[in-house]
Motif scaffolding. Structure first.
Motif, PDB file in Angstrom:
ATOM      1  N   ARG A   1       0.845  -1.194   0.000  1.00 17.53           N
ATOM      2  CA  ARG A   1       0.000   0.000   0.000  1.00 17.53           C
ATOM      3  C   ARG A   1       0.877   1.240   0.000  1.00 17.53           C
ATOM      4  O   ARG A   1       2.070   1.175   0.293  1.00 17.53           O
ATOM      5  N   LEU A   2       0.251   2.379  -0.306  1.00 17.83           N
ATOM      6  CA  LEU A   2       0.964   3.641  -0.225  1.00 17.83           C
ATOM      7  C   LEU A   2       1.353   3.918   1.224  1.00 17.83           C
ATOM      8  O   LEU A   2       0.629   3.553   2.150  1.00 17.83           O
ATOM      9  N   TRP A   3       2.485   4.566   1.393  1.00 16.29           N
ATOM     10  CA  TRP A   3       3.016   4.880   2.703  1.00 16.29           C
ATOM     11  C   TRP A   3       3.478   6.336   2.683  1.00 16.29           C
ATOM     12  O   TRP A   3       4.454   6.673   2.025  1.00 16.29           O
ATOM     13  N   HIS A   4       2.735   7.182   3.349  1.00 20.12           N
ATOM     14  CA  HIS A   4       3.107   8.591   3.484  1.00 20.12           C
ATOM     15  C   HIS A   4       4.169   8.650   4.572  1.00 20.12           C
ATOM     16  O   HIS A   4       3.872   8.413   5.742  1.00 20.12           O
ATOM     17  N   LYS A   5       5.403   8.948   4.181  1.00 22.11           N
ATOM     18  CA  LYS A   5       6.515   8.975   5.139  1.00 22.11           C
ATOM     19  C   LYS A   5       6.153   9.888   6.302  1.00 22.11           C
ATOM     20  O   LYS A   5       5.776  11.039   6.107  1.00 22.11           O
ATOM     21  N   GLY A   6       6.230   9.347   7.500  1.00 22.73           N
ATOM     22  CA  GLY A   6       5.901  10.099   8.700  1.00 22.73           C
ATOM     23  C   GLY A   6       4.493   9.865   9.204  1.00 22.73           C
ATOM     24  O   GLY A   6       4.111  10.418  10.228  1.00 22.73           O
ATOM     25  N   GLU A   7       3.732   9.007   8.531  1.00 19.39           N
ATOM     26  CA  GLU A   7       2.342   8.785   8.957  1.00 19.39           C
ATOM     27  C   GLU A   7       2.269   8.208  10.364  1.00 19.39           C
ATOM     28  O   GLU A   7       1.309   8.468  11.079  1.00 19.39           O
ATOM     29  N   SER A   8       3.267   7.428  10.758  1.00 22.24           N
ATOM     30  CA  SER A   8       3.301   6.878  12.119  1.00 22.24           C
ATOM     31  C   SER A   8       4.164   7.715  13.054  1.00 22.24           C
ATOM     32  O   SER A   8       3.832   7.905  14.212  1.00 22.24           O
ATOM     33  N   SER A   9       5.283   8.204  12.529  1.00 26.96           N
ATOM     34  CA  SER A   9       6.283   8.881  13.371  1.00 26.96           C
ATOM     35  C   SER A   9       6.119  10.390  13.451  1.00 26.96           C
ATOM     36  O   SER A   9       6.617  11.015  14.381  1.00 26.96           O
ATOM     37  N   GLY A  10       5.481  10.968  12.447  1.00 28.52           N
ATOM     38  CA  GLY A  10       5.428  12.422  12.352  1.00 28.52           C
ATOM     39  C   GLY A  10       6.662  13.015  11.693  1.00 28.52           C
ATOM     40  O   GLY A  10       6.755  14.222  11.505  1.00 28.52           O
ATOM     41  N   HIS A  11       7.614  12.184  11.303  1.00 29.67           N
ATOM     42  CA  HIS A  11       8.860  12.625  10.677  1.00 29.67           C
ATOM     43  C   HIS A  11       8.702  12.632   9.160  1.00 29.67           C
ATOM     44  O   HIS A  11       9.225  11.777   8.460  1.00 29.67           O
ATOM     45  N   VAL A  12       7.992  13.615   8.663  1.00 31.27           N
ATOM     46  CA  VAL A  12       7.688  13.699   7.233  1.00 31.27           C
ATOM     47  C   VAL A  12       8.859  14.271   6.456  1.00 31.27           C
ATOM     48  O   VAL A  12       9.767  14.887   7.015  1.00 31.27           O
TER      49      VAL A  12
ATOM     50  N   LEU B   1      15.586  10.861  -7.401  1.00 31.43           N
ATOM     51  CA  LEU B   1      16.261  11.479  -6.275  1.00 31.43           C
ATOM     52  C   LEU B   1      15.349  12.571  -5.742  1.00 31.43           C
ATOM     53  O   LEU B   1      14.963  13.473  -6.483  1.00 31.43           O
ATOM     54  N   LEU B   2      14.982  12.443  -4.470  1.00 30.48           N
ATOM     55  CA  LEU B   2      14.175  13.466  -3.818  1.00 30.48           C
ATOM     56  C   LEU B   2      15.082  14.319  -2.952  1.00 30.48           C
ATOM     57  O   LEU B   2      15.802  13.794  -2.096  1.00 30.48           O
ATOM     58  N   SER B   3      15.060  15.624  -3.163  1.00 34.10           N
ATOM     59  CA  SER B   3      15.703  16.558  -2.243  1.00 34.10           C
ATOM     60  C   SER B   3      14.635  16.923  -1.236  1.00 34.10           C
ATOM     61  O   SER B   3      13.592  17.462  -1.614  1.00 34.10           O
ATOM     62  N   VAL B   4      14.888  16.589   0.030  1.00 39.69           N
ATOM     63  CA  VAL B   4      13.840  16.741   1.044  1.00 39.69           C
ATOM     64  C   VAL B   4      14.337  17.515   2.260  1.00 39.69           C
ATOM     65  O   VAL B   4      15.529  17.534   2.561  1.00 39.69           O
ATOM     66  N   GLU B   5      13.396  18.113   2.949  1.00 40.04           N
ATOM     67  CA  GLU B   5      13.623  18.627   4.286  1.00 40.04           C
ATOM     68  C   GLU B   5      13.049  17.575   5.221  1.00 40.04           C
ATOM     69  O   GLU B   5      11.843  17.306   5.194  1.00 40.04           O
ATOM     70  N   GLN B   6      13.910  16.944   6.003  1.00 39.44           N
ATOM     71  CA  GLN B   6      13.487  15.876   6.905  1.00 39.44           C
ATOM     72  C   GLN B   6      12.968  16.497   8.199  1.00 39.44           C
ATOM     73  O   GLN B   6      13.737  16.892   9.059  1.00 39.44           O
ATOM     74  N   LEU B   7      11.663  16.602   8.313  1.00 41.27           N
ATOM     75  CA  LEU B   7      11.059  17.184   9.511  1.00 41.27           C
ATOM     76  C   LEU B   7      11.086  16.154  10.635  1.00 41.27           C
ATOM     77  O   LEU B   7      10.793  14.978  10.425  1.00 41.27           O
ATOM     78  N   GLY B   8      11.460  16.578  11.813  1.00 34.09           N
ATOM     79  CA  GLY B   8      11.600  15.662  12.943  1.00 34.09           C
ATOM     80  C   GLY B   8      12.990  15.080  13.041  1.00 34.09           C
ATOM     81  O   GLY B   8      13.328  14.462  14.044  1.00 34.09           O
ATOM     82  N   GLY B   9      13.811  15.242  12.001  1.00 38.36           N
ATOM     83  CA  GLY B   9      15.215  14.862  12.049  1.00 38.36           C
ATOM     84  C   GLY B   9      15.538  13.399  11.872  1.00 38.36           C
ATOM     85  O   GLY B   9      16.698  13.035  11.771  1.00 38.36           O
TER      86      GLY B   9
END
Length: 132
Positions: free
Chosen positions: A56-67, A83-91
């Motif tokens: 299934r689709l998995w929204h990164k941070g759906e469990s942890s809050g670290h989107v 390649l995704l350039s991302v800001e890792q929220l929650g670290g």
């Protein structure tokens, strides 16, 4: 041709994706996307992956809050890796509680752990399997 058609999907309809921290270039993780995940990522501005284990689709941070907030999406020269350039929220990107999934370094024939656990995964998820 649609921008999605430029992606060389594998036989399972997936493409490997590397997430890289936009602030310092750290490679955070590798995951998979299907067409729906890539479209959802573009639509919401946060990383959405395809979980092969959960199918299934998995929204990164759906469990942890670290989107992972998307800054750029790049396609390699062969069209078969994103390649995704991302800001890792929650670290924390890794389900082990580390900043990056790439914390093992081969040194003289042995894998050495080079990154500390930032947050105990049990505190984040209740178990370590939720974000895989």
């Amino acid at each position: 041709m649609s921008w999605l058609d430029a992606v060389q999907w594998n036989a399972d309809g997936l493409v490997p994706v590397i997430a890289q921290d936009v602030s310092d270039g750290t490679v955070l993780m590798m995951a998979w996307m299907n067409r729906e995940a890539l479209q959802a990522t573009l639509r919401c501005g946060e990383a959405v992956y395809w979980s092969r284990s959960r199918q299934r689709l998995w929204h990164k941070g759906e469990s942890s809050g670290h989107v992972q907030r998307i800054h750029a999406i790049r396609l390699d020269c062969d069209g078969d890796t994103l390649l995704l350039s991302v800001e890792q929220l929650g670290g924390i990107a890794c389900h082990t509680g580390r900043r990056s999934c790439f914390y093992n370094v081969l040194d003289n024939g042995d894998w050495q752990v080079t990154e500390p656990v930032v947050t105990d995964p049990a505190r984040i998820y209740g178990s370590t399997d939720d974000e895989r």
